[in-house]
Write a protein that holds these residues in place. Sequence first.
Motif, PDB file in Angstrom:
ATOM      1  N   TRP A  57       0.906  -1.107   0.042  1.00 51.18           N
ATOM      2  CA  TRP A  57      -0.185  -0.172   0.082  1.00 51.18           C
ATOM      3  C   TRP A  57       0.821   1.129   0.025  1.00 51.18           C
ATOM      4  CZ3 TRP A  57      -5.075   0.006  -0.820  1.00 51.18           C
ATOM      5  CH2 TRP A  57      -5.919   1.075  -0.380  1.00 51.18           C
ATOM      6  N   GLN A  58       0.926   1.978  -0.909  1.00 46.80           N
ATOM      7  CA  GLN A  58       1.596   3.303  -1.224  1.00 46.80           C
ATOM      8  C   GLN A  58       1.053   4.569  -0.425  1.00 46.80           C
ATOM      9  OE1 GLN A  58       4.986   2.855  -2.529  1.00 46.80           O
ATOM     10  NE2 GLN A  58       4.103   0.356  -2.480  1.00 46.80           N
ATOM     11  N   ALA A  59      -0.298   4.486  -0.503  1.00 43.59           N
ATOM     12  CA  ALA A  59      -0.852   6.013  -0.095  1.00 43.59           C
ATOM     13  C   ALA A  59      -0.932   5.885   1.757  1.00 43.59           C
ATOM     14  CB  ALA A  59      -2.442   5.778  -0.419  1.00 43.59           C
ATOM     15  N   PRO A  60      -1.348   6.937   2.184  1.00 47.00           N
ATOM     16  CA  PRO A  60      -1.152   7.075   3.784  1.00 47.00           C
ATOM     17  C   PRO A  60      -2.311   5.933   4.243  1.00 47.00           C
ATOM     18  CG  PRO A  60      -1.106   9.043   2.925  1.00 47.00           C
ATOM     19  CD  PRO A  60      -1.351   8.362   1.634  1.00 47.00           C
ATOM     20  N   LEU A  61      -1.778   5.508   5.527  1.00 42.60           N
ATOM     21  CA  LEU A  61      -2.723   4.356   6.098  1.00 42.60           C
ATOM     22  C   LEU A  61      -2.369   4.469   7.536  1.00 42.60           C
ATOM     23  CD1 LEU A  61      -3.943   1.569   5.259  1.00 42.60           C
ATOM     24  CD2 LEU A  61      -1.497   0.772   5.267  1.00 42.60           C
ATOM     25  N   SER A  62      -3.472   4.093   8.444  1.00 41.66           N
ATOM     26  CA  SER A  62      -3.446   3.967   9.597  1.00 41.66           C
ATOM     27  C   SER A  62      -4.736   2.808  10.112  1.00 41.66           C
ATOM     28  CB  SER A  62      -3.714   5.404  10.395  1.00 41.66           C
ATOM     29  OG  SER A  62      -5.233   5.583  10.146  1.00 41.66           O
ATOM     30  N   GLY A  63      -4.508   2.302  11.340  1.00 41.19           N
ATOM     31  CA  GLY A  63      -5.412   1.419  11.736  1.00 41.19           C
ATOM     32  C   GLY A  63      -5.107   0.579  12.922  1.00 41.19           C
ATOM     33  N   LEU A  64      -5.973  -0.387  13.363  1.00 36.58           N
ATOM     34  CA  LEU A  64      -5.752  -1.434  14.287  1.00 36.58           C
ATOM     35  C   LEU A  64      -6.403  -2.718  13.912  1.00 36.58           C
ATOM     36  CD1 LEU A  64      -6.201  -0.618  18.157  1.00 36.58           C
ATOM     37  CD2 LEU A  64      -7.263  -2.468  17.143  1.00 36.58           C
ATOM     38  N   VAL A  65      -5.545  -3.871  14.154  1.00 39.76           N
ATOM     39  CA  VAL A  65      -6.191  -5.173  14.148  1.00 39.76           C
ATOM     40  C   VAL A  65      -5.973  -5.775  15.433  1.00 39.76           C
ATOM     41  CG1 VAL A  65      -6.211  -5.108  11.682  1.00 39.76           C
ATOM     42  CG2 VAL A  65      -4.330  -6.271  12.813  1.00 39.76           C
ATOM     43  N   VAL A  66      -6.654  -6.715  15.686  1.00 38.22           N
ATOM     44  CA  VAL A  66      -6.417  -7.649  17.088  1.00 38.22           C
ATOM     45  C   VAL A  66      -6.273  -9.130  16.576  1.00 38.22           C
ATOM     46  CG1 VAL A  66      -9.012  -7.958  17.296  1.00 38.22           C
ATOM     47  CG2 VAL A  66      -7.489  -8.524  19.291  1.00 38.22           C
ATOM     48  N   THR A  67      -5.189  -9.801  17.152  1.00 37.13           N
ATOM     49  CA  THR A  67      -5.031 -11.295  16.611  1.00 37.13           C
ATOM     50  C   THR A  67      -4.676 -11.834  17.995  1.00 37.13           C
ATOM     51  OG1 THR A  67      -3.569 -12.697  15.122  1.00 37.13           O
ATOM     52  CG2 THR A  67      -2.390 -11.002  16.571  1.00 37.13           C
ATOM     53  N   ALA A  68      -4.537 -13.218  17.814  1.00 37.61           N
ATOM     54  CA  ALA A  68      -4.551 -14.071  19.096  1.00 37.61           C
ATOM     55  C   ALA A  68      -3.017 -14.044  19.544  1.00 37.61           C
ATOM     56  CB  ALA A  68      -4.793 -15.646  18.689  1.00 37.61           C
ATOM     57  N   TYR A  69      -2.838 -14.206  20.894  1.00 35.86           N
ATOM     58  CA  TYR A  69      -1.499 -14.379  21.374  1.00 35.86           C
ATOM     59  C   TYR A  69      -0.510 -15.295  20.532  1.00 35.86           C
ATOM     60  CZ  TYR A  69      -3.685 -11.919  25.671  1.00 35.86           C
ATOM     61  OH  TYR A  69      -4.189 -10.891  26.287  1.00 35.86           O
ATOM     62  N   GLY A  70       0.608 -14.640  20.417  1.00 35.46           N
ATOM     63  CA  GLY A  70       1.541 -15.555  19.540  1.00 35.46           C
ATOM     64  C   GLY A  70       1.289 -15.339  17.902  1.00 35.46           C
ATOM     65  N   HIS A  71       0.303 -14.722  17.589  1.00 37.07           N
ATOM     66  CA  HIS A  71       0.088 -14.697  16.221  1.00 37.07           C
ATOM     67  C   HIS A  71       0.538 -13.146  15.642  1.00 37.07           C
ATOM     68  CE1 HIS A  71      -2.202 -18.582  15.457  1.00 37.07           C
ATOM     69  NE2 HIS A  71      -2.198 -18.454  16.779  1.00 37.07           N
ATOM     70  N   ALA A  72       1.057 -12.314  16.510  1.00 36.78           N
ATOM     71  CA  ALA A  72       1.550 -10.778  16.030  1.00 36.78           C
ATOM     72  C   ALA A  72       2.375 -10.992  15.016  1.00 36.78           C
ATOM     73  CB  ALA A  72       1.858  -9.948  17.113  1.00 36.78           C
ATOM     74  N   VAL A  73       2.479  -9.958  13.911  1.00 42.79           N
ATOM     75  CA  VAL A  73       3.475  -9.733  13.008  1.00 42.79           C
ATOM     76  C   VAL A  73       3.681  -8.245  13.168  1.00 42.79           C
ATOM     77  CG1 VAL A  73       3.891  -9.912  10.539  1.00 42.79           C
ATOM     78  CG2 VAL A  73       2.574 -11.774  11.469  1.00 42.79           C
ATOM     79  N   PRO A  74       4.924  -7.922  13.021  1.00 39.13           N
ATOM     80  CA  PRO A  74       5.254  -6.548  13.263  1.00 39.13           C
ATOM     81  C   PRO A  74       4.778  -5.497  12.147  1.00 39.13           C
ATOM     82  CG  PRO A  74       7.226  -7.742  13.774  1.00 39.13           C
ATOM     83  CD  PRO A  74       6.244  -8.823  13.227  1.00 39.13           C
ATOM     84  N   CYS A  75       4.295  -4.665  12.303  1.00 32.53           N
ATOM     85  CA  CYS A  75       3.684  -3.502  11.389  1.00 32.53           C
ATOM     86  C   CYS A  75       4.168  -2.322  11.681  1.00 32.53           C
ATOM     87  CB  CYS A  75       2.112  -3.599  11.071  1.00 32.53           C
ATOM     88  SG  CYS A  75       1.571  -5.155  10.456  1.00 32.53           S
ATOM     89  N   ALA A  76       4.228  -1.163  10.684  1.00 31.64           N
ATOM     90  CA  ALA A  76       4.893   0.282  11.099  1.00 31.64           C
ATOM     91  C   ALA A  76       3.714   1.199  11.132  1.00 31.64           C
ATOM     92  CB  ALA A  76       5.766   0.570   9.756  1.00 31.64           C
ATOM     93  N   ARG A  77       2.443   0.994  10.462  1.00 28.61           N
ATOM     94  CA  ARG A  77       1.274   1.831  10.149  1.00 28.61           C
ATOM     95  C   ARG A  77       0.194   1.224  11.019  1.00 28.61           C
ATOM     96  NH1 ARG A  77       1.372   3.334   4.117  1.00 28.61           N
ATOM     97  NH2 ARG A  77       2.317   1.375   3.806  1.00 28.61           N
ATOM     98  N   ILE A  78       0.004  -0.040  10.924  1.00 22.31           N
ATOM     99  CA  ILE A  78      -1.045  -0.459  11.608  1.00 22.31           C
ATOM    100  C   ILE A  78      -0.836  -0.988  13.011  1.00 22.31           C
ATOM    101  CG2 ILE A  78      -2.992  -2.044  11.325  1.00 22.31           C
ATOM    102  CD1 ILE A  78      -2.339  -2.242   8.200  1.00 22.31           C
ATOM    103  N   GLU A  79      -1.530  -0.670  13.987  1.00 22.60           N
ATOM    104  CA  GLU A  79      -1.175  -1.126  15.265  1.00 22.60           C
ATOM    105  C   GLU A  79      -1.595  -2.379  15.484  1.00 22.60           C
ATOM    106  OE1 GLU A  79      -2.351  -0.247  20.220  1.00 22.60           O
ATOM    107  OE2 GLU A  79      -2.999   1.172  18.292  1.00 22.60           O
TER     108      GLU A  79
END
Length: 414
Positions: A57-79
């Motif tokens: 995604w080349q345009a501006p971006l923000s947000g939040l998603v929830v996942t299960a413990y142990g399933h997180a993946v690092p993101c720069a713009r999405i919490e």
Amino acid sequence: MRAPRDILRTMFDAAVARAQPDRVIPGALPEPPSGRTVVIGAGKASAAMAAALERVWQAPLSGLVVTAYGHAVPCARIEIVEAAHPVPDAAGEAAARRMLEMVQGLGAEDLAIALISGGGSALMPLPRPGITLADKQAVNRALLASGATIAEMNCLRRHLSAVKGGRLGAACHPARLVTLMISDVPGDDPAAIASGPTVPDPTTLADARAIVARYRLDLPPGVAAVLSDPASETIKPGDPRLARAEARLIATPRTSLEAAAELARAEGLTPVILGDALEGEARDLARWMAAEALKAERGSVLISGGETTVTLPAGAPGRGGRNVDFLMALAQALNGAPGIHALSADTDGVDGAEPVAGAVIGPDTLERAAAAGYPVGQALARFDGHGFFARLGDQLVTGPTLTNVNDFRAVLVL
């Protein structure tokens, strides 16, 4: 030919790989809007989906998603927030509330992208007014032990939620809303995937009350009151708040089974896909699949998906999940039949409540179990699939796969 267990494991890996977010997200994204883009989402694959989106995604971006413990993946713009599954916790409740607040105030020039996958229902446990998180936890525990199907569970969950059943989607209005879904439910009904937070719900409060009666669920008093309140009805098809919303299925159980079938053909085997939406009691399905395997031609592999249930008797502790329960019953029904091997596992890497995806069996499973002092009949009576396969060294442990397209079963006949 390679060892049977190696073939089965490679087929499972192929099924999981076909549903990886990096593979399915890039070609499914909408064009950037003139306004803001806000990302929301929930599920065991949601963090990996967010990371795949960020990469392209080349345009501006923000947000939040929830996942299960142990399933997180690092993101720069999405919490990325982690929460509990299958019994929800306060972290999931807080994340759901924040997502709801985040999309309120979006305008017609804005875009909301929802990243939804299996497990999202328990990860967004924001309750309707009148009930508490503890009430929802009690409902989830009762449902998990009842033998209810995933569709029935999600019907009840939708009507007890402040975000499910289209409510999160309605809150995005008047923005455009595009939901990208990785399906883990039989039939791929968008309203059933994570209890459909962004899509309309055709089921009713009467349906939810019928499920409570059917399984004689003992629920907190506040839950009964909410299910009797017309204001608890979910967002229905045709609601104008979802007029600019669309849902896109980007990975399904069927496509993953087809990937496994392709690998089987490359091994010189004949794949037979029995279905991608098989349901019912795990032990009943095991007996049926054993009968199919015993009459199948040598060199074939029977492949299926779907989501079975395991009904725990009162007082049964249970340690395992539907895949290992299926495999114990399958081994018992096959009774050491020569040349038949099987694997059954959850594609998210967790069968039940422990970090074990599933297991494998072979013609020697019953003999080895007896020699280990834990006959399969005893393990079945205890509903102790994880204990049984741990003792044999036959557990399938993958770690979080970062996707979820329901269960994968393969029975190899040599």
